[in-house]
Scaffold this active site. Structure first.
Site, PDB file in Angstrom:
ATOM      1  N   CYS A 172     -27.682  32.112  72.315  1.00  0.00           N
ATOM      2  CA  CYS A 172     -27.451  30.703  72.681  1.00  0.00           C
ATOM      3  C   CYS A 172     -28.726  29.882  72.548  1.00  0.00           C
ATOM      4  O   CYS A 172     -29.784  30.278  73.044  1.00  0.00           O
ATOM      5  CB  CYS A 172     -26.929  30.629  74.116  1.00  0.00           C
ATOM      6  SG  CYS A 172     -26.646  28.951  74.693  1.00  0.00           S
ATOM      7  N   CYS A 228     -20.559  24.938  70.113  1.00  0.00           N
ATOM      8  CA  CYS A 228     -20.882  25.831  71.233  1.00  0.00           C
ATOM      9  C   CYS A 228     -22.204  26.545  71.000  1.00  0.00           C
ATOM     10  O   CYS A 228     -22.417  27.139  69.955  1.00  0.00           O
ATOM     11  CB  CYS A 228     -19.833  26.934  71.351  1.00  0.00           C
ATOM     12  SG  CYS A 228     -18.377  26.463  72.213  1.00  0.00           S
ATOM     13  N   GLU A 254     -27.427  17.220  76.829  1.00  0.00           N
ATOM     14  CA  GLU A 254     -26.509  16.792  75.789  1.00  0.00           C
ATOM     15  C   GLU A 254     -25.064  16.853  76.281  1.00  0.00           C
ATOM     16  O   GLU A 254     -24.711  17.713  77.093  1.00  0.00           O
ATOM     17  CB  GLU A 254     -26.690  17.661  74.533  1.00  0.00           C
ATOM     18  CG  GLU A 254     -28.032  17.385  73.888  1.00  0.00           C
ATOM     19  CD  GLU A 254     -28.360  18.255  72.680  1.00  0.00           C
ATOM     20  OE1 GLU A 254     -29.249  17.861  71.926  1.00  0.00           O
ATOM     21  OE2 GLU A 254     -27.728  19.306  72.485  1.00  0.00           O
ATOM     22  N   CYS A 266     -29.132  34.133  77.455  1.00  0.00           N
ATOM     23  CA  CYS A 266     -28.203  34.810  76.543  1.00  0.00           C
ATOM     24  C   CYS A 266     -28.823  34.780  75.142  1.00  0.00           C
ATOM     25  O   CYS A 266     -29.275  33.736  74.675  1.00  0.00           O
ATOM     26  CB  CYS A 266     -26.846  34.116  76.535  1.00  0.00           C
ATOM     27  SG  CYS A 266     -26.070  34.104  78.170  1.00  0.00           S
ATOM     28  N   CYS A 320     -31.498  26.127  80.878  1.00  0.00           N
ATOM     29  CA  CYS A 320     -30.683  27.207  81.446  1.00  0.00           C
ATOM     30  C   CYS A 320     -31.591  28.406  81.703  1.00  0.00           C
ATOM     31  O   CYS A 320     -32.549  28.614  80.980  1.00  0.00           O
ATOM     32  CB  CYS A 320     -29.572  27.596  80.473  1.00  0.00           C
ATOM     33  SG  CYS A 320     -28.354  28.740  81.177  1.00  0.00           S
ATOM     34  N   CYS A 334     -17.270  17.630  76.677  1.00  0.00           N
ATOM     35  CA  CYS A 334     -18.005  18.857  76.986  1.00  0.00           C
ATOM     36  C   CYS A 334     -19.299  18.414  77.656  1.00  0.00           C
ATOM     37  O   CYS A 334     -20.105  17.707  77.053  1.00  0.00           O
ATOM     38  CB  CYS A 334     -18.281  19.617  75.693  1.00  0.00           C
ATOM     39  SG  CYS A 334     -19.338  21.052  75.925  1.00  0.00           S
TER      40      CYS A 334
HETATM   41  N1  SAH Z   1     -23.156  28.836  81.052  1.00  0.00           N
HETATM   42  C1  SAH Z   1     -21.767  28.625  80.776  1.00  0.00           C
HETATM   43  C2  SAH Z   1     -21.458  27.396  79.932  1.00  0.00           C
HETATM   44  C3  SAH Z   1     -22.321  27.112  78.718  1.00  0.00           C
HETATM   45  S1  SAH Z   1     -22.051  28.005  77.224  1.00  0.00           S
HETATM   46  C4  SAH Z   1     -21.191  29.870  80.151  1.00  0.00           C
HETATM   47  O1  SAH Z   1     -21.919  30.817  79.913  1.00  0.00           O
HETATM   48  O2  SAH Z   1     -19.977  29.911  79.947  1.00  0.00           O
HETATM   49  C5  SAH Z   1     -20.503  27.534  76.575  1.00  0.00           C
HETATM   50  C6  SAH Z   1     -19.886  28.627  75.687  1.00  0.00           C
HETATM   51  O3  SAH Z   1     -20.540  28.720  74.406  1.00  0.00           O
HETATM   52  C7  SAH Z   1     -20.012  30.018  76.293  1.00  0.00           C
HETATM   53  O4  SAH Z   1     -18.804  30.716  76.141  1.00  0.00           O
HETATM   54  C8  SAH Z   1     -21.098  30.655  75.450  1.00  0.00           C
HETATM   55  O5  SAH Z   1     -21.059  32.039  75.501  1.00  0.00           O
HETATM   56  C9  SAH Z   1     -20.782  30.078  74.100  1.00  0.00           C
HETATM   57  N2  SAH Z   1     -21.875  30.174  73.143  1.00  0.00           N
HETATM   58  C10 SAH Z   1     -23.198  30.191  73.397  1.00  0.00           C
HETATM   59  N3  SAH Z   1     -23.890  30.243  72.247  1.00  0.00           N
HETATM   60  C11 SAH Z   1     -22.987  30.247  71.250  1.00  0.00           C
HETATM   61  C12 SAH Z   1     -23.100  30.245  69.828  1.00  0.00           C
HETATM   62  N4  SAH Z   1     -24.280  30.218  69.232  1.00  0.00           N
HETATM   63  N5  SAH Z   1     -21.943  30.235  69.108  1.00  0.00           N
HETATM   64  C13 SAH Z   1     -20.735  30.200  69.723  1.00  0.00           C
HETATM   65  N6  SAH Z   1     -20.578  30.169  71.047  1.00  0.00           N
HETATM   66  C14 SAH Z   1     -21.689  30.202  71.810  1.00  0.00           C
END
Ligand code: SAH
Length: 353
Positions: free
Chosen positions: A118, A336, A91, A115, A111, A104
């Site tokens: 996410c 995000c 996406e 986390c 991935c 973006c």
């Molecule tokens: N792998 C990279 C880029 C992808 S995530 C990284 O970890 O930075 C992009 C951003 O979205 C990251 O800062 C991540 O921590 C944040 N993120 C992930 N899940 C989220 C959520 N449910 N709500 C808000 N931010 C989130």
């Protein structure tokens, strides 16, 4: 099988044309069509002789991405389901503001970092994206910006699906095409790479002299808390991350951005704030307090405004700017952490998102 034309460097193209008995300026022309103009077919290379195009086409393919599904949010945000040449889907998101059109983009299919908060973590990591697949996401959003807002692309963030530093070479190669004058010519100052924080790779970025911005998804400066929500912290704890960021700053003299979500009962206590303050004292930085976008797990709830205020006040006291970043595109799951490819075939989804 035909070779992907866009895996050839300019030097490769020059060698190819010499071999074909063509003048070497043809390499510049073809390179310009591919990387500055972003054409998706040989027919569009208008100043290249037809016979030569036919020869190229016999052995090479351009294999562009296609936009499989495009969703428009109420706030103007556009989310694209991007179909890759092998049929897999990632996406990309266009985020419009008054002054900017931001792309973006994704760097991997799925991935591997897991986390806990996410949605992308629910997908298996299938493969890295190629430089051309990353570049095409940027080009297609540039075109969407012109079409829907009458404005060109101004910024790029690597905050889509995947961990860009686990696809280091391809991400850097894409950024090279995007920034070099004979490519899209975009200033690297307008590009931000966001990483979970891989110390070795952060040092490598510094050593490689990159000119774009670095953002680190921190979410906690305490090992116990960070490890409980980001498994990577067991491999690369805060002390290692801190050391790599100090190294980055010494080499680049550029402030990094910490991305930070504050959750109720996870990281909203005074000791959480103190740990972040201690880290920020050692690393020139700013902090983006990202609004949490729910992915259906009750463990994660956006903290109260008072907790955000407490963070902002404490950081302000040591001269660090912290800003709350409001979510965009939530109504279409484009915010995000919400990129989860609901259209992906079931066998690619590890668990139901
Ligand atoms: N792998 C990279 C880029 C992808 S995530 C990284 O970890 O930075 C992009 C951003 O979205 C990251 O800062 C991540 O921590 C944040 N993120 C992930 N899940 C989220 C959520 N449910 N709500 C808000 N931010 C989130």
């Amino acid at each position: 099988m035909k070779k992907n034309l866009r895996t050839l460097s300019k030097a490769d193209l020059q060698a190819l044309f010499i071999e074909l008995g063509e003048p070497s300026f043809r390499a510049n022309q073809v390179y310009d069509w591919i990387w500055a103009k972003g054409v998706q077919s040989f027919q569009d290379m208008r100043n290249v002789p037809k016979a030569l195009l036919a020869t190229l086409q016999e052995n090479y393919a351009i294999t562009p991405i296609t936009l499989d599904h495009v969703q428009h949010a109420e706030d103007g945000t556009i989310k694209n389901a991007v179909k890759l040449p092998d049929g897999l889907i990632v996406e990309s998101v266009l985020i419009p503001t008054e002054k900017r059109i931001t792309a973006c983009v994704s760097s991997q299919v799925g991935c591997s970092l897991n986390c806990a908060f996410c949605a992308t973590a629910k997908l298996k990591r299938m493969r890295n994206l190629g430089p051309d697949e990353i570049y095409d996401q940027v080009q297609s959003i540039h075109r969407q910006g012109l079409e829907h807002f009458g404005r060109p692309l101004t910024n790029i963030v690597f905050m889509g699906m995947g961990e860009p530093l686990m696809n280091y070479n391809n991400v850097l190669s894409a950024i090279e095409k995007i920034t070099q004058p004979e490519g899209m010519g975009m200033s690297p100052k307008r590009i931000t790479l966001s990483t979970v924080g891989l110390p070795k790779m952060i040092k490598k970025l510094a050593d490689d002299g990159v000119k774009f911005n670095l953002a680190v998804s921190l979410h906690s400066a305490r090992d116990s808390v960070r490890s409980s929500i980001m498994p990577i912290n067991d491999v690369s704890p805060i002390a290692d991350l801190r050391e790599s960021l100090e190294y980055w700053y010494r080499a680049t003299k550029r402030r990094i951005t910490f991305e930070y979500v504050v959750w109720k009962n996870v990281n909203d206590q005074p000791e959480d704030i103190q740990a972040l303050v201690d880290l920020c004292k050692r690393i020139p930085c700013k902090v983006n307090l990202i609004e949490y976008n729910a992915i259906g797990d009750p463990q994660f709830q956006q903290a109260d405004e008072a907790a955000l205020e407490a963070y902002i006040t404490a950081l302000d006291a040591i001269g660090v700017t912290a800003k709350v970043r409001r979510s965009r595109g939530r109504d279409i799951d484009a915010a995000c952490g919400q990129l989860a490819n609901k259209k992906l075939p079931a066998e690619l989804q590890e668990t139901e998102a």
